[in-house]
Motif scaffolding. Structure first.
Motif, PDB file in Angstrom:
ATOM      1  N   UNK A 184      17.474   3.347 -15.580  1.00  0.00           N
ATOM      2  CA  UNK A 184      16.937   4.034 -14.401  1.00  0.00           C
ATOM      3  C   UNK A 184      15.479   4.450 -14.573  1.00  0.00           C
ATOM      4  N   UNK A 185      14.775   4.559 -13.460  1.00  0.00           N
ATOM      5  CA  UNK A 185      13.452   5.173 -13.401  1.00  0.00           C
ATOM      6  C   UNK A 185      13.583   6.518 -12.704  1.00  0.00           C
ATOM      7  N   UNK A 186      12.830   7.515 -13.175  1.00  0.00           N
ATOM      8  CA  UNK A 186      12.855   8.838 -12.557  1.00  0.00           C
ATOM      9  C   UNK A 186      12.078   8.811 -11.245  1.00  0.00           C
ATOM     10  N   UNK A 187      12.673   9.373 -10.202  1.00  0.00           N
ATOM     11  CA  UNK A 187      11.998   9.464  -8.909  1.00  0.00           C
ATOM     12  C   UNK A 187      12.064  10.905  -8.410  1.00  0.00           C
ATOM     13  N   UNK A 188      11.074  11.284  -7.598  1.00  0.00           N
ATOM     14  CA  UNK A 188      11.003  12.610  -7.001  1.00  0.00           C
ATOM     15  C   UNK A 188      10.600  12.482  -5.537  1.00  0.00           C
ATOM     16  N   UNK A 189      11.180  13.341  -4.717  1.00  0.00           N
ATOM     17  CA  UNK A 189      10.775  13.455  -3.313  1.00  0.00           C
ATOM     18  C   UNK A 189       9.908  14.697  -3.201  1.00  0.00           C
ATOM     19  N   UNK A 190       8.618  14.504  -2.972  1.00  0.00           N
ATOM     20  CA  UNK A 190       7.679  15.623  -2.919  1.00  0.00           C
ATOM     21  C   UNK A 190       6.829  15.543  -1.664  1.00  0.00           C
ATOM     22  N   UNK A 191       6.931  16.561  -0.814  1.00  0.00           N
ATOM     23  CA  UNK A 191       6.120  16.684   0.394  1.00  0.00           C
ATOM     24  C   UNK A 191       6.207  15.430   1.274  1.00  0.00           C
ATOM     25  N   UNK A 192       7.405  14.865   1.372  1.00  0.00           N
ATOM     26  CA  UNK A 192       7.617  13.742   2.260  1.00  0.00           C
ATOM     27  C   UNK A 192       7.294  12.385   1.690  1.00  0.00           C
ATOM     28  N   UNK A 193       6.987  12.317   0.389  1.00  0.00           N
ATOM     29  CA  UNK A 193       6.674  11.041  -0.268  1.00  0.00           C
ATOM     30  C   UNK A 193       7.566  10.893  -1.499  1.00  0.00           C
ATOM     31  N   UNK A 194       8.091   9.684  -1.707  1.00  0.00           N
ATOM     32  CA  UNK A 194       8.913   9.389  -2.890  1.00  0.00           C
ATOM     33  C   UNK A 194       8.002   8.839  -3.989  1.00  0.00           C
ATOM     34  N   UNK A 195       8.029   9.493  -5.159  1.00  0.00           N
ATOM     35  CA  UNK A 195       7.204   9.110  -6.302  1.00  0.00           C
ATOM     36  C   UNK A 195       8.100   8.611  -7.433  1.00  0.00           C
ATOM     37  N   UNK A 196       7.576   7.679  -8.233  1.00  0.00           N
ATOM     38  CA  UNK A 196       8.314   7.150  -9.373  1.00  0.00           C
ATOM     39  C   UNK A 196       7.488   7.324 -10.645  1.00  0.00           C
ATOM     40  N   UNK A 197       8.156   7.746 -11.722  1.00  0.00           N
ATOM     41  CA  UNK A 197       7.541   7.822 -13.054  1.00  0.00           C
ATOM     42  C   UNK A 197       7.834   6.501 -13.744  1.00  0.00           C
ATOM     43  N   UNK A 198       6.792   5.740 -14.060  1.00  0.00           N
ATOM     44  CA  UNK A 198       6.994   4.359 -14.482  1.00  0.00           C
ATOM     45  C   UNK A 198       7.364   4.175 -15.948  1.00  0.00           C
ATOM     46  N   UNK A 199       7.222   5.200 -16.763  1.00  0.00           N
ATOM     47  CA  UNK A 199       7.560   5.052 -18.180  1.00  0.00           C
ATOM     48  C   UNK A 199       9.052   5.269 -18.394  1.00  0.00           C
ATOM     49  N   UNK A 200       9.671   4.392 -19.170  1.00  0.00           N
ATOM     50  CA  UNK A 200      11.068   4.578 -19.576  1.00  0.00           C
ATOM     51  C   UNK A 200      11.152   5.041 -21.026  1.00  0.00           C
ATOM     52  N   UNK A 201       9.985   5.347 -21.604  1.00  0.00           N
ATOM     53  CA  UNK A 201       9.924   5.847 -22.980  1.00  0.00           C
ATOM     54  C   UNK A 201       9.530   7.320 -22.997  1.00  0.00           C
ATOM     55  N   UNK A 202       8.431   7.642 -22.317  1.00  0.00           N
ATOM     56  CA  UNK A 202       7.970   9.031 -22.265  1.00  0.00           C
ATOM     57  C   UNK A 202       8.681   9.773 -21.137  1.00  0.00           C
ATOM     58  N   UNK A 203       9.114  11.017 -21.362  1.00  0.00           N
ATOM     59  CA  UNK A 203       9.786  11.779 -20.298  1.00  0.00           C
ATOM     60  C   UNK A 203       8.819  12.093 -19.172  1.00  0.00           C
TER      61      UNK A 203
END
Length: 541
Positions: A184-203
């Motif tokens: 999995x990739x980490x995603x966040x819903x912030x202020x109406x936009x979905x963001x993804x953290x692209x690293x699967x190594x660094x938290x």
């Protein structure tokens, strides 16, 4: 079109906001600060010598006064500064939350990484690499079954955390191997936009997740659009940082930009860091009206403005551009314009009208930005060997490419001011369905849910914007329904007019049929506007 979008953006999305336009001849959202003393634009040279072939290295002292370039030891040292950077350890904007399909997975890319985004059975956002571990089929071409992501190739199913829970072909007494799971990739819903953290190594680093103060203010309203564009995200950002092209490229767009307003601009950089830069810019002749620009790594550009009215109340304006690299020669842009003070006249216009205006602006720039992308890929040299950057128009462009010099080594590829890193792998050419076959492809829920006979291509407004915008899709569907209904009514009324015996009845029925036909034609024109390829037209001078 960038700050170009910024310059005309507020007038394009908010064409009736004369209060904003009265403060500057540009329509960009601004921030007003105390007047800064900005040097006047250099006097024009009385004689300019040009050769048949430009030699960017053979510059005279007079040239150095006009062009952007290192003029001192400090500038030359700055060009050689390198900072630690890993492009994966960043948040990237994926999609507007309101436009995410609720019943199908969505395929997206960040640089060359293909992702699948969806909501699971609990409504939680989930993101994985867009390929099945079985035979590499795209999971975004699959479907959601009871909250699980199913691959349509062989029916493997995955939970939201990536765990494989069903393999139809597996014997009943066999366990599902752990290797069949997804990362999995980490995603966040912030202020109406979905963001993804692209690293699967660094938290995930929460401090790097962008937060826009104005969008959290009480009473702040925005109009947000999303566009897929056929050129590199660096060219898109560069374009959005370029206010000088607006009067020319967008001449008479909604009566705001005018080519006779093209003139020297003044720039002052107030901040530089490994994360970007910021500063003021404005007309050299109007140093009291300054625009504030801020670029934050890796893909956030914004213009903010504060205005104090006669009652001492503060009003806030923001033009925000979120530019996601979606592959070689492709980018995805989320545009958000908002403010705490809106003209009541704006309510008279439907939101899709502003979306169409935004599309028009991007289309005006699309041709030459695509060709610029082709030249950079073909020439394979840093931009300082290709660009003639003027001090009075291109300061932000040079700042951006120099920032690329500093961190570009940590990206899959980059084009810097004095450095370059070419793509290690050739661009993947996706063979799109053509003709009637595209009708089926475009009808799937993740592609917008409405059919079209056009093969997917980014010269087409439907595939650039409409399939990504839930509101515009619904409007196009409505126009299609009204067109069909009005056409049927017109035919029935015309037939009744033929059968009617009274002259008055014939006239009434024929007039009504004509009005219905006119309405059907108007609806057809609205549909065509969203489903045909863009053709640039030039205003005759």
């Amino acid at each position: 079109m960038a700050l170009s979008t910024s310059l005309i953006s507020s007038s394009l999305l908010f064409p009736t906001t004369k209060y904003l336009l009265s403060l500057t001849s540009h329509s960009h959202p601004l921030i007003l600060f105390k007047p800064l003393k900005i040097p006047a634009a250099p006097k024009r040279l009385s004689h300019t010598k040009c050769s048949a072939v430009a030699d960017l290295k053979a510059r005279t002292d007079d040239d150095n006064k006009v062009f952007v370039g290192p003029t001192g030891e400090e500038d030359r040292r700055r060009e050689k500064v390198v900072a630690e950077y890993d492009w994966t350890e960043e948040w990237y904007p994926l999609y507007l939350t309101k436009n995410l399909p609720h019943d199908a997975p969505l395929g997206l890319t960040v640089f060359d990484k293909q992702l699948v985004l969806y909501r699971d059975g609990a409504g939680e956002l989930r993101c994985h690499e867009d390929r099945c571990p079985h035979r590499l089929a795209k999971l975004s071409e699959g479907q959601i079954i009871d909250g699980r992501l199913e691959c349509l190739y062989h029916g493997w199913q995955f939970e939201g955390d990536g765990k494989c829970v069903k393999i139809p072909q597996l014997p009943a007494d066999a366990k599902i191997p752990r290797a069949a799971c997804l990362k999995p990739y980490e995603v966040r819903d912030s202020q109406g936009v979905i963001w993804v953290w692209m690293s699967q190594k660094a938290p995930p680093n929460p401090s790097k997740l962008p937060w826009f103060e104005n969008f959290a203010r009480p009473g702040f309203n925005d109009i947000s659009t999303i566009h897929e564009l056929p050129y590199d995200h660096s060219i898109l950002l560069e374009n959005l940082m370029d206010p000088a092209h607006v009067p020319i490229s967008h001449d008479r767009t909604d009566w705001t930009a005018k080519r006779e307003d093209a003139q020297p601009l003044a720039f002052k950089v107030s901040e530089r860091s490994d994360r970007g830069f910021a500063g003021w810019w404005g007309r050299s002749s109007e140093p009291e009206l300054l625009n504030y620009l801020r670029f934050d790594a890796p893909c956030v550009l914004q213009n903010n403005r504060e205005i104090v009215d006669k009652n001492g109340e503060k009003h806030y304006f923001t033009g925000l551009f979120l530019c996601r690299p979606s592959g070689q020669g492709k980018s995805m842009l989320i545009v958000r314009f908002g403010n705490t003070r809106r003209s009541p006249l704006i309510k008279l216009f439907p939101e899709w009208y502003f979306h169409q205006n935004a599309c028009k602006v991007f289309e005006q720039d699309m041709g030459f930005l695509s060709s610029q992308n082709e030249v950079l890929m073909r020439e394979k040299v840093p931009t300082k060997e290709l660009y003639l950057n003027l001090r009075s128009s291109d300061t932000w462009v040079a700042e951006y490419r120099r920032w690329m010099d500093k961190v570009g080594h940590g990206m899959p590829y980059h084009f810097g001011h004095s450095t370059i890193s070419l793509p290690k792998e050739p661009a993947v050419v996706e063979h799109a369905p053509a003709g009637v076959v595209a009708n089926v492809s475009a009808s799937s829920p993740a592609k917008g849910g409405i059919g079209t006979v056009h093969a997917p291509n980014l010269a087409n407004r439907y595939f650039r914007h409409v399939i990504h915008c839930k509101g515009c899709r619904e409007v196009v569907k409505a126009f299609q329904a009204w067109k069909n209904g009005l056409s049927a009514v017109a035919v029935v009324l015309a037939a009744l007019a033929i059968l009617a015996s009274g002259r008055q009845w014939k006239a009434l029925l024929l007039v009504t049929a004509a009005l219905c036909s006119g309405g059907a034609y108007a609806c057809h024109s609205a549909v065509v506007l969203n489903t045909t390829n863009f053709i640039r037209t030039h205003r005759r001078l």
